[in-house]
Write an enzyme that holds these catalytic residues in place. Structure first.
Site, short mmCIF file in Angstrom:
data_model
loop_
_atom_site.label_atom_id
_atom_site.label_comp_id
_atom_site.label_asym_id
_atom_site.label_seq_id
_atom_site.Cartn_x
_atom_site.Cartn_y
_atom_site.Cartn_z
CD GLU A 74 20.98 83.46 18.36
OE1 GLU A 74 21.49 82.32 18.31
OE2 GLU A 74 21.27 84.35 17.55
CG ASP A 128 16.00 86.27 10.18
OD1 ASP A 128 16.42 86.29 11.35
OD2 ASP A 128 16.59 86.80 9.22
ZN LIG Z 1 21.16 83.14 13.45
#
Ligand SMILES: [Zn+2]
Length: 419
Positions: A280, A364
């Protein structure tokens, strides 16, 4: 353009979108069914066949329900437009209010109430039949209707003044009204970003500061490493409504706060929580959020400019079954635009998925660098299992509907980076 030509164009796009969505839903169901007897190899040690089949059944139930509501909302759309529903509604409102601002505002309210009422049985069914059946519903009917009442009240308090300002601009601000409306709309969006986490969300959920000291220290360490300042870490009682888990952060500037669903904290180990949060924070650090906001502002400017043009075209109204001379056209232009825009834009949905997927891969990778890719993988596997998200979506269906890449693709990418 003639009104007939526009009616025909509308019908063509309407049928195109309807059949495309129906076809995608069927593909999704067939694809999930075809893969339901075997857990994909990359998940097979971690996710059992039971969980995999539950995810398949849940996905199919949701997709079938989506088809039913698609046909219903398509019938409603035609009922409102070509079959004269809006025209009838406008006549009723005009009879009550007489022409002027009261009519314009009254028409927007009446339309909002009627369409909300038509959606209500579907929302209720989704929560109390589908979510219930798969063990995700934690809501009581009392809470459902309390949420509804709060939502209506908020809509009246916040939405109506906004609509009033826009209608007044349409009426009085001349040919550039859409530009002023855009400025008002953008300002409103920014205001909501500040008000939502601090004022609105607390009306629906309880937010308590994160109490777990060791988790807190771990997260603060992560934030220091990536250079992220926040107004606090909060736990939200998401379990009040649903067993689905999530984490997000909201607000901007000095107002940012990180929110964990209690359901997520219960299920993930501390290092997995750290990895999810690192993802996030990656969205923030890589400027995805600011880019998304800028894009949203640019698109709404383009759409408002289009509405500025359509508002003055007689065919836009008559082609959709409405007489703009009845009581004035401002509210009608707004309503018609909102109603029919998705019919013309649905085919473009993969474009937005492409950008958001690129962002997901980047976030990621950020998480793998600043926390641990392996922890993110194990967190993702747990989240997919807990949410009964299918591991085997139809790729084309996914390209239209999912903002996130399919689990297997994300995990393969993360494993690749870690290897
Ligand atoms: Zn995301």
């Amino acid at each position: 353009m003639s009104s007939l030509a526009f009616s025909i164009l509308f019908i063509i796009f309407f049928l195109l979108t309807l059949s495309l969505r129906f076809w995608l839903a069927n593909r999704q169901i067939r694809h999930v069914l075809a893969h339901q007897d075997k857990v994909p190899a990359e998940f097979s040690p971690k996710i059992g066949l039971d969980a995999h089949q539950k995810a398949a059944a849940y996905t199919i139930a949701k997709t079938k329900f989506g088809v039913a509501s698609l046909f219903f909302s398509s019938a409603v759309l035609i009922g409102f437009t070509l079959m004269g529903g809006l025209q009838w509604l406008a006549a009723q409102v005009l009879g009550l209010t007489g022409p002027g601002m009261a009519y314009q505002l009254g028409l927007v309210i009446a339309f909002g109430l009627v369409s909300g009422l038509l959606d209500l049985p579907f929302d209720y069914y989704r929560q109390f039949v589908i979510e219930q059946k798969f063990g995700f519903n934690k809501m009581t009917p009392g809470l459902f209707f309390a949420d509804l009442a709060k939502g209506l009240l908020l809509g009246a308090l916040i939405g109506l003044p906004l609509v009033w300002v826009v209608l007044a601009l349409m009426h009085k601000a001349g040919s550039l009204w859409w530009l002023y409306a855009w400025l008002v709309w953008s300002g409103f969006q920014l205001l909501m970003m500040v008000l939502y986490p601090t004022v609105i969300a607390p009306l629906f959920n309880k937010f308590t500061p994160l109490a777990d000291e060791s988790l807190k220290a771990r997260i603060e360490g992560l934030m220091a490493r990536v250079g992220f300042a926040s107004k606090g870490l909060f736990v939200m009682d998401g379990s009040k409504r649903s067993a689905h888990g999530n984490a997000y952060f909201s607000g901007f500037g000095a107002n940012k706060r990180i929110v964990f669903f209690d359901t997520l904290l219960e299920r993930l180990a501390p290092q997995e929580i750290e990895a999810v949060l690192a993802h996030e924070l990656g969205h923030f650090k890589l400027k995805h959020i600011i880019k998304r906001i800028a894009l949203m502002f640019a698109i709404s400017l383009a759409f408002l400019a289009l509405l500025g043009y359509l508002k003055n075209q007689l065919w836009f109204y008559t082609g959709l079954g409405v007489d703009p001379l009845l009581g004035g056209s401002d509210a009608m232009a707004l309503i018609l635009f909102m109603l029919v825009l998705p019919v013309f834009t649905f085919v473009l949905s993969p474009l937005s998925s492409i950008t958001s997927r690129k962002h997901e891969f980047e976030a990621d990778a950020f998480a793998a660098t600043h926390a641990s890719g392996a922890d993110l993988v194990s967190a993702l596997v747990k989240m997919y299992e807990d949410n009964a998200s299918t591991l085997t979506p139809d790729p084309l269906h996914s390209a239209f509907y999912d903002s996130h890449p399919p689990a297997s693709v994300r995990i393969a990418q993360l494993n690749l980076a870690g290897a």
